[in-house]
Design an enzyme around this catalytic site. Structure first.
Site, PDB file in Angstrom:
ATOM      1  N   SER A 108      -2.024 -56.488 -54.713  1.00  0.00           N
ATOM      2  CA  SER A 108      -3.484 -56.481 -54.687  1.00  0.00           C
ATOM      3  C   SER A 108      -4.037 -57.592 -53.799  1.00  0.00           C
ATOM      4  O   SER A 108      -3.564 -58.720 -53.820  1.00  0.00           O
ATOM      5  CB  SER A 108      -4.005 -56.661 -56.111  1.00  0.00           C
ATOM      6  OG  SER A 108      -5.373 -56.956 -56.071  1.00  0.00           O
ATOM      7  N   SER A 138      -7.137 -58.475 -54.155  1.00  0.00           N
ATOM      8  CA  SER A 138      -8.293 -58.991 -54.894  1.00  0.00           C
ATOM      9  C   SER A 138      -8.239 -60.498 -55.152  1.00  0.00           C
ATOM     10  O   SER A 138      -9.266 -61.171 -55.023  1.00  0.00           O
ATOM     11  CB  SER A 138      -8.454 -58.232 -56.206  1.00  0.00           C
ATOM     12  OG  SER A 138      -8.719 -56.882 -55.935  1.00  0.00           O
ATOM     13  N   LYS A 144      -8.279 -46.768 -64.908  1.00  0.00           N
ATOM     14  CA  LYS A 144      -9.729 -46.574 -64.808  1.00  0.00           C
ATOM     15  C   LYS A 144     -10.265 -45.595 -65.861  1.00  0.00           C
ATOM     16  O   LYS A 144     -11.355 -45.779 -66.391  1.00  0.00           O
ATOM     17  CB  LYS A 144     -10.113 -46.098 -63.403  1.00  0.00           C
ATOM     18  CG  LYS A 144      -9.975 -47.185 -62.348  1.00  0.00           C
ATOM     19  CD  LYS A 144     -10.457 -46.685 -60.986  1.00  0.00           C
ATOM     20  CE  LYS A 144     -10.301 -47.775 -59.937  1.00  0.00           C
ATOM     21  NZ  LYS A 144     -10.865 -47.369 -58.643  1.00  0.00           N
ATOM     22  N   ASN A 173     -14.200 -49.402 -63.192  1.00  0.00           N
ATOM     23  CA  ASN A 173     -13.415 -50.361 -62.394  1.00  0.00           C
ATOM     24  C   ASN A 173     -13.836 -51.803 -62.656  1.00  0.00           C
ATOM     25  O   ASN A 173     -13.254 -52.725 -62.098  1.00  0.00           O
ATOM     26  CB  ASN A 173     -13.505 -50.033 -60.893  1.00  0.00           C
ATOM     27  CG  ASN A 173     -14.785 -50.552 -60.259  1.00  0.00           C
ATOM     28  OD1 ASN A 173     -15.783 -50.773 -60.945  1.00  0.00           O
ATOM     29  ND2 ASN A 173     -14.760 -50.751 -58.956  1.00  0.00           N
ATOM     30  N   ASP A 200     -17.328 -48.527 -57.534  1.00  0.00           N
ATOM     31  CA  ASP A 200     -16.648 -47.863 -56.412  1.00  0.00           C
ATOM     32  C   ASP A 200     -17.626 -47.098 -55.512  1.00  0.00           C
ATOM     33  O   ASP A 200     -17.579 -47.231 -54.285  1.00  0.00           O
ATOM     34  CB  ASP A 200     -15.581 -46.891 -56.935  1.00  0.00           C
ATOM     35  CG  ASP A 200     -14.326 -47.616 -57.413  1.00  0.00           C
ATOM     36  OD1 ASP A 200     -14.030 -48.697 -56.883  1.00  0.00           O
ATOM     37  OD2 ASP A 200     -13.648 -47.085 -58.302  1.00  0.00           O
ATOM     38  N   GLY A 204      -9.969 -39.401 -58.296  1.00  0.00           N
ATOM     39  CA  GLY A 204     -10.877 -40.406 -58.837  1.00  0.00           C
ATOM     40  C   GLY A 204     -11.741 -41.047 -57.755  1.00  0.00           C
ATOM     41  O   GLY A 204     -12.953 -41.233 -57.939  1.00  0.00           O
ATOM     42  N   ASN A 249     -10.549 -29.773 -50.866  1.00  0.00           N
ATOM     43  CA  ASN A 249      -9.366 -30.365 -51.473  1.00  0.00           C
ATOM     44  C   ASN A 249      -8.210 -29.381 -51.409  1.00  0.00           C
ATOM     45  O   ASN A 249      -8.416 -28.168 -51.462  1.00  0.00           O
ATOM     46  CB  ASN A 249      -9.660 -30.734 -52.938  1.00  0.00           C
ATOM     47  CG  ASN A 249      -8.579 -31.581 -53.534  1.00  0.00           C
ATOM     48  OD1 ASN A 249      -8.169 -32.584 -52.949  1.00  0.00           O
ATOM     49  ND2 ASN A 249      -8.075 -31.193 -54.698  1.00  0.00           N
ATOM     50  N   ARG A 250      -6.997 -29.938 -51.275  1.00  0.00           N
ATOM     51  CA  ARG A 250      -5.797 -29.093 -51.252  1.00  0.00           C
ATOM     52  C   ARG A 250      -5.802 -28.140 -52.437  1.00  0.00           C
ATOM     53  O   ARG A 250      -5.556 -26.953 -52.309  1.00  0.00           O
ATOM     54  CB  ARG A 250      -4.559 -30.000 -51.281  1.00  0.00           C
ATOM     55  CG  ARG A 250      -3.249 -29.264 -51.342  1.00  0.00           C
ATOM     56  CD  ARG A 250      -2.091 -30.231 -51.351  1.00  0.00           C
ATOM     57  NE  ARG A 250      -2.121 -31.154 -52.491  1.00  0.00           N
ATOM     58  CZ  ARG A 250      -1.205 -32.080 -52.724  1.00  0.00           C
ATOM     59  NH1 ARG A 250      -0.195 -32.230 -51.885  1.00  0.00           N
ATOM     60  NH2 ARG A 250      -1.304 -32.868 -53.778  1.00  0.00           N
ATOM     61  N   THR A 251      -6.064 -28.667 -53.641  1.00  0.00           N
ATOM     62  CA  THR A 251      -6.159 -27.833 -54.841  1.00  0.00           C
ATOM     63  C   THR A 251      -7.632 -27.456 -55.030  1.00  0.00           C
ATOM     64  O   THR A 251      -8.448 -28.287 -55.440  1.00  0.00           O
ATOM     65  CB  THR A 251      -5.652 -28.606 -56.075  1.00  0.00           C
ATOM     66  OG1 THR A 251      -4.373 -29.184 -55.746  1.00  0.00           O
ATOM     67  CG2 THR A 251      -5.517 -27.707 -57.281  1.00  0.00           C
ATOM     68  N   ILE A 304     -11.233 -44.132 -46.688  1.00  0.00           N
ATOM     69  CA  ILE A 304     -11.186 -45.192 -47.700  1.00  0.00           C
ATOM     70  C   ILE A 304      -9.806 -45.835 -47.757  1.00  0.00           C
ATOM     71  O   ILE A 304      -9.610 -46.823 -48.436  1.00  0.00           O
ATOM     72  CB  ILE A 304     -11.660 -44.723 -49.091  1.00  0.00           C
ATOM     73  CG1 ILE A 304     -10.653 -43.801 -49.741  1.00  0.00           C
ATOM     74  CG2 ILE A 304     -13.017 -44.048 -49.017  1.00  0.00           C
ATOM     75  CD1 ILE A 304     -10.891 -43.715 -51.244  1.00  0.00           C
TER      76      ILE A 304
HETATM   77  P1  ATR Z   1      -7.344 -41.407 -56.322  1.00  0.00           P
HETATM   78  O1  ATR Z   1      -7.720 -41.940 -57.667  1.00  0.00           O
HETATM   79  O2  ATR Z   1      -6.908 -42.450 -55.353  1.00  0.00           O
HETATM   80  O3  ATR Z   1      -8.401 -40.520 -55.743  1.00  0.00           O
HETATM   81  P2  ATR Z   1      -5.810 -39.120 -57.182  1.00  0.00           P
HETATM   82  O4  ATR Z   1      -6.761 -38.909 -58.303  1.00  0.00           O
HETATM   83  O5  ATR Z   1      -4.346 -38.998 -57.442  1.00  0.00           O
HETATM   84  O6  ATR Z   1      -6.000 -40.553 -56.540  1.00  0.00           O
HETATM   85  O7  ATR Z   1      -6.222 -38.116 -55.989  1.00  0.00           O
HETATM   86  C1  ATR Z   1      -5.475 -37.976 -54.822  1.00  0.00           C
HETATM   87  C2  ATR Z   1      -6.175 -36.997 -53.853  1.00  0.00           C
HETATM   88  O8  ATR Z   1      -5.379 -36.910 -52.652  1.00  0.00           O
HETATM   89  C3  ATR Z   1      -6.298 -35.586 -54.382  1.00  0.00           C
HETATM   90  O9  ATR Z   1      -7.482 -35.007 -53.867  1.00  0.00           O
HETATM   91  C4  ATR Z   1      -5.057 -34.898 -53.792  1.00  0.00           C
HETATM   92  O10 ATR Z   1      -5.156 -33.500 -53.663  1.00  0.00           O
HETATM   93  P3  ATR Z   1      -4.738 -32.521 -54.909  1.00  0.00           P
HETATM   94  O11 ATR Z   1      -5.889 -32.532 -55.851  1.00  0.00           O
HETATM   95  O12 ATR Z   1      -4.506 -31.186 -54.283  1.00  0.00           O
HETATM   96  O13 ATR Z   1      -3.477 -33.120 -55.503  1.00  0.00           O
HETATM   97  C5  ATR Z   1      -5.018 -35.548 -52.430  1.00  0.00           C
HETATM   98  N1  ATR Z   1      -3.684 -35.474 -51.828  1.00  0.00           N
HETATM   99  C6  ATR Z   1      -2.615 -36.229 -52.127  1.00  0.00           C
HETATM  100  N2  ATR Z   1      -1.551 -35.881 -51.358  1.00  0.00           N
HETATM  101  C7  ATR Z   1      -1.976 -34.860 -50.561  1.00  0.00           C
HETATM  102  C8  ATR Z   1      -1.361 -34.059 -49.531  1.00  0.00           C
HETATM  103  N3  ATR Z   1      -0.061 -34.239 -49.186  1.00  0.00           N
HETATM  104  N4  ATR Z   1      -2.108 -33.117 -48.923  1.00  0.00           N
HETATM  105  C9  ATR Z   1      -3.408 -32.919 -49.271  1.00  0.00           C
HETATM  106  N5  ATR Z   1      -4.040 -33.643 -50.217  1.00  0.00           N
HETATM  107  C10 ATR Z   1      -3.344 -34.598 -50.850  1.00  0.00           C
END
Ligand code: ATR
Length: 269
Positions: free
Chosen positions: A15, A17, A65, A85, A100, A129, A149-151, A212
């Site tokens: 960190s 911080s 968090k 946070n 944040d 998050g 988002n990927r998902t 970020i």
């Molecule tokens: P944080 O608190 O830092 O946001 P998180 O809650 O684990 O961490 O979220 C990670 C984000 O990065 C998610 O949007 C994730 O996409 P999924 O919801 O599909 O998992 C995204 N992410 C991580 N690895 C990825 C990858 N290889 N390709 C696309 N998106 C990715």
């Protein structure tokens, strides 16, 4: 008497911080000390329930968090997002908030002062998050927020929470057309993670690209933005500004995010 604050997370060794808060104790004259407080994932709830008596406050990072939001008296923004946070003691009460989102906006204000007037959507990549804090703050600032988002289901859920709209990952290029701001909140581009490969060609010439991620400071996304002549905002600003807001919560003084601090942290990356 020296006031003790600290940073709760797992792991906490890397960190930045402690360096950041030490700088602010120096420049503000506040008599305080900030320590790393490693708390294993399974001990988070217990830590906040029995918040140590000798601590005035803590900053909270991964993976605590959510637990901090549940176990403290959380302010509305933090309760809505289920993410705290910043924790501080007020008499017998342990309170929590999230800086944040406000930290992200403050970072944009500092780096791109005209961004609030920009005509167009705010396109947020990611639905975790960090995305929730960023998207919620942008919506609060009056921006129309699009989330990719990927998902996809997670994008839809977050869009509902913040009052935005989810777009398919495959439709990203189309969504860029009308974007004034494009923000990466995923871990893609971070040291050790794969780079974020997106084609920025359909962003308007006036668009701002923000990441970020701050290790490395200039991510592949920001390199691509600069190559296209777009304004690029790195992730270090968010780290420093969310920290300044934490310091203000604990001590009632909002420290400057100055070049000397930035240089110190950059040198440590
Ligand atoms: P944080 O608190 O830092 O946001 P998180 O809650 O684990 O961490 O979220 C990670 C984000 O990065 C998610 O949007 C994730 O996409 P999924 O919801 O599909 O998992 C995204 N992410 C991580 N690895 C990825 C990858 N290889 N390709 C696309 N998106 C990715």
């Amino acid at each position: 008497m020296t006031t003790r604050v600290g940073g709760v997370g797992w792991p906490v060794e890397h960190s930045r911080s402690p360096m950041m808060f030490a700088h602010w104790f120096d420049v503000t004259g506040v008599d305080g000390v900030y320590e790393r407080i490693p708390v294993p994932p399974e001990d988070g709830a217990e830590f906040f329930k029995n918040f140590p008596a000798d601590l005035h406050g803590v900053s909270v990072t991964m993976p605590h968090k959510g637990v901090a939001a549940a176990a403290t008296h959380a302010e509305p923004v933090a309760a809505r997002l289920g993410s705290v946070n910043t924790v501080w003691r007020e008499g017998e009460t342990v309170r929590g908030t999230s800086t944040d989102g406000a930290g992200f906006l403050a970072s944009l204000d500092a780096a791109q002062p005209g961004w609030r007037e920009g005509k167009g959507n705010a396109l947020v990549l990611g639905a975790g998050g960090a995305a929730a804090a960023v998207a919620d703050a942008l919506a609060d600032a009056g921006k129309a927020v699009l989330i990719a988002n990927r998902t996809f289901e997670k994008a839809e859920a977050l869009a509902q929470t913040v009052g935005g709209r989810a777009v398919e990952w495959g439709a990203l290029s189309g969504a860029m057309d009308g974007a004034a701001l494009f923000v990466n909140t995923t871990s893609l581009g971070m040291k050790g993670a794969p780079p974020l490969k997106v084609d920025l060609s359909s962003l308007p010439d006036t668009a701002i690209v923000a990441d970020i991620v701050y290790v490395p400071l200039v991510t592949p996304l920001l390199v691509a933005a600069e190559a296209r002549g777009l304004a690029a905002v790195d992730g270090l600003g968010m780290l420093l500004h969310q920290g300044a807001l934490q310091f203000e919560r604990w001590f009632g003084v909002r420290p400057w995010v100055d070049d000397a601090l930035r240089a110190k942290v950059v040198a440590s990356l």
